[in-house]
Design a protein around this motif. Structure first.
Motif, PDB file in Angstrom:
ATOM      1  N   VAL A 134     -78.175 -69.514 -18.688  1.00  0.00           N
ATOM      2  CA  VAL A 134     -77.693 -68.415 -19.530  1.00  0.00           C
ATOM      3  C   VAL A 134     -77.500 -67.119 -18.747  1.00  0.00           C
ATOM      4  N   SER A 135     -78.428 -66.801 -17.842  1.00  0.00           N
ATOM      5  CA  SER A 135     -78.335 -65.538 -17.112  1.00  0.00           C
ATOM      6  C   SER A 135     -77.063 -65.456 -16.280  1.00  0.00           C
ATOM      7  N   VAL A 136     -76.604 -66.595 -15.781  1.00  0.00           N
ATOM      8  CA  VAL A 136     -75.376 -66.625 -14.990  1.00  0.00           C
ATOM      9  C   VAL A 136     -74.161 -66.792 -15.882  1.00  0.00           C
ATOM     10  N   MET A 137     -74.299 -67.628 -16.911  1.00  0.00           N
ATOM     11  CA  MET A 137     -73.151 -67.997 -17.726  1.00  0.00           C
ATOM     12  C   MET A 137     -72.708 -66.903 -18.679  1.00  0.00           C
ATOM     13  N   SER A 138     -73.642 -66.114 -19.199  1.00  0.00           N
ATOM     14  CA  SER A 138     -73.299 -65.151 -20.245  1.00  0.00           C
ATOM     15  C   SER A 138     -72.209 -64.167 -19.835  1.00  0.00           C
ATOM     16  N   ALA A 169     -78.247 -64.374 -26.775  1.00  0.00           N
ATOM     17  CA  ALA A 169     -79.287 -65.050 -27.568  1.00  0.00           C
ATOM     18  C   ALA A 169     -78.712 -66.285 -28.245  1.00  0.00           C
ATOM     19  N   ALA A 170     -77.513 -66.127 -28.812  1.00  0.00           N
ATOM     20  CA  ALA A 170     -76.845 -67.277 -29.443  1.00  0.00           C
ATOM     21  C   ALA A 170     -76.489 -68.326 -28.400  1.00  0.00           C
ATOM     22  N   ASP A 214     -77.305 -73.631 -26.017  1.00  0.00           N
ATOM     23  CA  ASP A 214     -77.394 -74.511 -24.856  1.00  0.00           C
ATOM     24  C   ASP A 214     -78.736 -75.210 -24.703  1.00  0.00           C
ATOM     25  N   GLY A 215     -79.826 -74.596 -25.168  1.00  0.00           N
ATOM     26  CA  GLY A 215     -81.123 -75.268 -25.095  1.00  0.00           C
ATOM     27  C   GLY A 215     -81.117 -76.576 -25.874  1.00  0.00           C
ATOM     28  N   VAL A 275     -81.140 -73.597 -20.953  1.00  0.00           N
ATOM     29  CA  VAL A 275     -81.555 -72.190 -20.995  1.00  0.00           C
ATOM     30  C   VAL A 275     -81.428 -71.543 -19.620  1.00  0.00           C
ATOM     31  N   ALA A 276     -81.662 -72.313 -18.560  1.00  0.00           N
ATOM     32  CA  ALA A 276     -81.660 -71.765 -17.196  1.00  0.00           C
ATOM     33  C   ALA A 276     -80.324 -71.154 -16.805  1.00  0.00           C
TER      34      ALA A 276
END
Length: 291
Positions: A113-117, A168-169, A174-175, A110-111
């Motif tokens: 996601v903010s960079v990867m999205s 969100a998906a 990834d979580g 989850v960590a």
């Protein structure tokens, strides 16, 4: 802070991208475009229409960003695992609780996601960009001229929120996926390493490959939804949101649509994650020996 894990995760992630990117392009095309009859049909047509460069379309963005994302995953995983271990009042040499490994892996997934999205939506759109490539005419124009142009175009036409379409998906992929990934890797290493301090390299390679396959087996349904939401903005929106994308996809193509690309994901996952974990373990051992 376990800084070695951030560095090792970064290096491992970069090597993993280089190994698995061609099959990742095939996977994304299959998930988002309906005119391919099989994996082989996609490979054949992609090579015929776009050449070898087509398999590496949009790779420059992942190479630079996956290193950061992988660093966040492995660094967050190790530090959360360390904190959970300490909360159980266990000594440094004691085995980690399986529930702690699962939770730490979930946090690591989850960590990022903010960079990867934003990077992931650019990658997916460049991979799926086929207009102007079918006939290769001189007057053909691509919607996106490269990663930077793609970022700016999305931000301009869809707003900054457009860069997080499908996030969100992505988090739901990834979580659970990384929780499974790290749990599988540690379990296999524990079973095959005979309680040695360091697992043998053959064990690391095997455990890394299998853990990658297990992670994608869990993550593929949300991977399909993520990819469809990300591509949706290229030619006019079809889906009203996350739930509508799931219901519409299942209604029109059946439940099996959620596992589109699973075979490619698993085939790609074995060599990619062998590379990721072998590189990660090597760099961690070098850094910790040096310190």
């Amino acid at each position: 802070m376990h800084l070695a894990d951030f560095i090792a995760g970064s290096v491992g992630g970069a090597f993993g991208v280089a190994v698995g990117y061609p099959l990742d392009t095939v996977k994304v095309r299959i998930q988002t475009q309906r005119h391919y009859s099989s994996v082989w049909d996609c490979v054949r047509r992609l090579f015929r229409n776009e050449g070898m460069s087509g398999f590496y379309r949009g790779m420059s963005m992942p190479v630079t960003t996956v290193s950061v994302c992988s660093s966040l995953v492995f660094g967050t995983y190790r530090n959360v695992l360390h904190r959970l271990h300490a909360l159980r009042d266990r000594r440094a040499g004691d085995a980690h609780h399986k529930a702690d490994i699962f939770l730490a892996g979930f946090a690591g997934g989850v960590a990022q996601v903010s960079v990867m999205s934003p990077a992931d939506i650019v990658k997916v759109r460049l991979q799926c960009q086929t207009e102007g490539l079918q006939n290769m005419r001189s007057d053909s124009k691509l919607k996106y001229r490269g990663p930077l142009h793609c970022v700016l175009s999305i931000a301009r036409h869809e707003g900054v929120r457009g860069l997080y379409r499908g996030s969100a998906a992505l988090a739901l992929r990834d979580g659970p996926s990384f929780a499974t990934y790290f749990l599988t890797y540690n379990t296999i290493c524990d079973l095959l390493s005979a309680h040695d301090k360091h697992a043998e390299w053959t064990v690391i390679l095997f455990a890394g490959g299998v853990s990658g396959m297990c992670g994608w087996a869990v993550g593929t349904p949300m991977d399909v939804i993520k990819a469809r939401l990300q591509v949706d903005g290229m030619s006019g929106p079809r889906y009203r949101g996350f739930i509508h994308c799931i219901t519409d996809s299942v209604k029109t193509e059946g439940p099996a649509v959620l596992f589109k690309g699973l075979s490619v994901n698993c085939i790609r996952a074995f060599p990619v994650n062998m590379t990721v974990f072998a590189t990660y373990e090597l760099v961690v051992r070098v850094l910790r020996t040096a310190s």
